[in-house]
Motif scaffolding. Structure first.
Motif, PDB file in Angstrom:
ATOM      1  N   ALA A 196      19.839 -46.276 -31.927  1.00 22.81           N
ATOM      2  CA  ALA A 196      21.215 -45.720 -31.814  1.00 22.81           C
ATOM      3  C   ALA A 196      21.987 -46.450 -30.714  1.00 22.81           C
ATOM      4  CB  ALA A 196      21.135 -44.235 -31.538  1.00 22.81           C
ATOM      5  N   ALA A 197      21.310 -46.787 -29.618  1.00 16.30           N
ATOM      6  CA  ALA A 197      21.985 -47.503 -28.514  1.00 16.30           C
ATOM      7  C   ALA A 197      22.340 -48.921 -28.970  1.00 16.30           C
ATOM      8  CB  ALA A 197      21.086 -47.537 -27.301  1.00 16.30           C
ATOM      9  N   MET A 198      21.461 -49.575 -29.732  1.00 20.83           N
ATOM     10  CA  MET A 198      21.729 -50.938 -30.213  1.00 20.83           C
ATOM     11  C   MET A 198      22.902 -50.926 -31.179  1.00 20.83           C
ATOM     12  SD  MET A 198      19.606 -53.195 -29.021  1.00 20.83           S
ATOM     13  CE  MET A 198      18.880 -54.402 -30.048  1.00 20.83           C
ATOM     14  N   ASN A 199      22.971 -49.914 -32.039  1.00 22.45           N
ATOM     15  CA  ASN A 199      24.099 -49.808 -32.991  1.00 22.45           C
ATOM     16  C   ASN A 199      25.410 -49.520 -32.258  1.00 22.45           C
ATOM     17  OD1 ASN A 199      22.525 -50.268 -35.251  1.00 22.45           O
ATOM     18  ND2 ASN A 199      22.166 -48.098 -35.680  1.00 22.45           N
ATOM     19  N   ALA A 200      25.336 -48.763 -31.184  1.00 21.62           N
ATOM     20  CA  ALA A 200      26.554 -48.467 -30.405  1.00 21.62           C
ATOM     21  C   ALA A 200      27.066 -49.714 -29.697  1.00 21.62           C
ATOM     22  CB  ALA A 200      26.258 -47.354 -29.398  1.00 21.62           C
ATOM     23  N   LYS A 201      26.163 -50.584 -29.215  1.00 20.14           N
ATOM     24  CA  LYS A 201      26.567 -51.809 -28.531  1.00 20.14           C
ATOM     25  C   LYS A 201      27.150 -52.816 -29.505  1.00 20.14           C
ATOM     26  CE  LYS A 201      23.230 -51.639 -24.783  1.00 20.14           C
ATOM     27  NZ  LYS A 201      22.063 -52.299 -24.187  1.00 20.14           N
ATOM     28  N   LEU A 212       3.146 -39.109 -30.803  1.00 20.37           N
ATOM     29  CA  LEU A 212       3.806 -39.789 -31.926  1.00 20.37           C
ATOM     30  C   LEU A 212       5.269 -39.361 -32.053  1.00 20.37           C
ATOM     31  CD1 LEU A 212       0.997 -39.649 -34.639  1.00 20.37           C
ATOM     32  CD2 LEU A 212       1.781 -41.646 -33.362  1.00 20.37           C
ATOM     33  N   ASN A 213       5.560 -38.072 -31.862  1.00 22.20           N
ATOM     34  CA  ASN A 213       6.941 -37.589 -31.937  1.00 22.20           C
ATOM     35  C   ASN A 213       7.794 -38.161 -30.800  1.00 22.20           C
ATOM     36  OD1 ASN A 213       6.676 -36.098 -34.270  1.00 22.20           O
ATOM     37  ND2 ASN A 213       6.163 -34.205 -33.204  1.00 22.20           N
ATOM     38  N   LEU A 214       7.235 -38.215 -29.599  1.00 23.08           N
ATOM     39  CA  LEU A 214       7.988 -38.782 -28.466  1.00 23.08           C
ATOM     40  C   LEU A 214       8.288 -40.254 -28.698  1.00 23.08           C
ATOM     41  CD1 LEU A 214       6.221 -37.053 -25.444  1.00 23.08           C
ATOM     42  CD2 LEU A 214       8.525 -36.623 -26.330  1.00 23.08           C
ATOM     43  N   GLU A 215       7.313 -41.030 -29.209  1.00 27.43           N
ATOM     44  CA  GLU A 215       7.541 -42.454 -29.491  1.00 27.43           C
ATOM     45  C   GLU A 215       8.598 -42.637 -30.575  1.00 27.43           C
ATOM     46  OE1 GLU A 215       3.760 -44.062 -30.506  1.00 27.43           O
ATOM     47  OE2 GLU A 215       3.016 -44.012 -28.446  1.00 27.43           O
ATOM     48  N   LYS A 216       8.571 -41.795 -31.590  1.00 26.18           N
ATOM     49  CA  LYS A 216       9.541 -41.899 -32.680  1.00 26.18           C
ATOM     50  C   LYS A 216      10.956 -41.596 -32.167  1.00 26.18           C
ATOM     51  CE  LYS A 216      10.504 -39.943 -37.240  1.00 26.18           C
ATOM     52  NZ  LYS A 216      10.088 -38.971 -38.248  1.00 26.18           N
ATOM     53  N   LYS A 217      11.092 -40.555 -31.330  1.00 28.10           N
ATOM     54  CA  LYS A 217      12.410 -40.208 -30.782  1.00 28.10           C
ATOM     55  C   LYS A 217      12.928 -41.310 -29.859  1.00 28.10           C
ATOM     56  CE  LYS A 217      11.941 -35.229 -31.117  1.00 28.10           C
ATOM     57  NZ  LYS A 217      11.809 -33.947 -30.413  1.00 28.10           N
TER      58      LYS A 217
END
Length: 155
Positions: A148-153, A136-141
């Motif tokens: 974050a990548a979508m916001n940067a684009k 669950l932690n890996l999926e959330k990260k």
């Protein structure tokens, strides 16, 4: 050596004489009715008079409130509210409170054990579905990285 031994014997006999004198004077004051203190005589005290008013050792009574009546019933002291007398002793109320405390503690222990068993069962089912905290932690990260990548684009 002889003088030291003689001194010790003399000191011991002196101590015994003083002890005998003190104990005899204490015996005299205990047994006699007149006590001699600094040369003055004190009259013997009269025996204490019996109290004019006799005290009966009655237990203080208390008029129970509605909540206390319920506790008396729940603790098993009385079957119905009609059976409860107008006034009850404070000891009876304390005994009912203590019995209720014990029952509540047993209830809390049982609920804790049931909650632990439920969590164990739920955890085993989640492990069978491969739903662990690490996954669950890996999926959330990963999701946060994508956002974050979508916001940067877009910026």
């Amino acid at each position: 050596m002889g003088t030291l031994r003689g001194l010790l014997l003399a000191a011991g006999s002196c101590f015994r004489l003083c002890e005998r004198d003190v104990s005899s004077s204490l015996r005299l004051t205990r047994s006699s009715d007149l006590k001699i203190i600094n040369g003055f005589c004190i009259k013997p005290q009269e025996s204490p008079r019996a109290p004019s008013r006799t005290y009966s050792h009655r237990v203080p009574l208390h008029k129970p409130t509605d909540w206390q009546k319920k506790m008396l019933i729940w603790s098993g002291r009385f079957k119905k509210e009609d059976e409860i007398p107008e006034t009850v002793s404070l000891e009876m109320l304390d005994a009912a409170k203590n019995k209720m405390r014990v029952k509540i503690c047993y209830l809390m222990i049982a609920l804790t054990v049931i909650g632990c068993i439920a969590m164990i069962i739920d955890g085993k089912k989640a492990a069978q579905r491969n739903q662990t905290l690490t996954r669950l932690n890996l999926e959330k990260k990963a999701r946060l990285r994508e956002e974050a990548a979508m916001n940067a684009k877009t910026e």
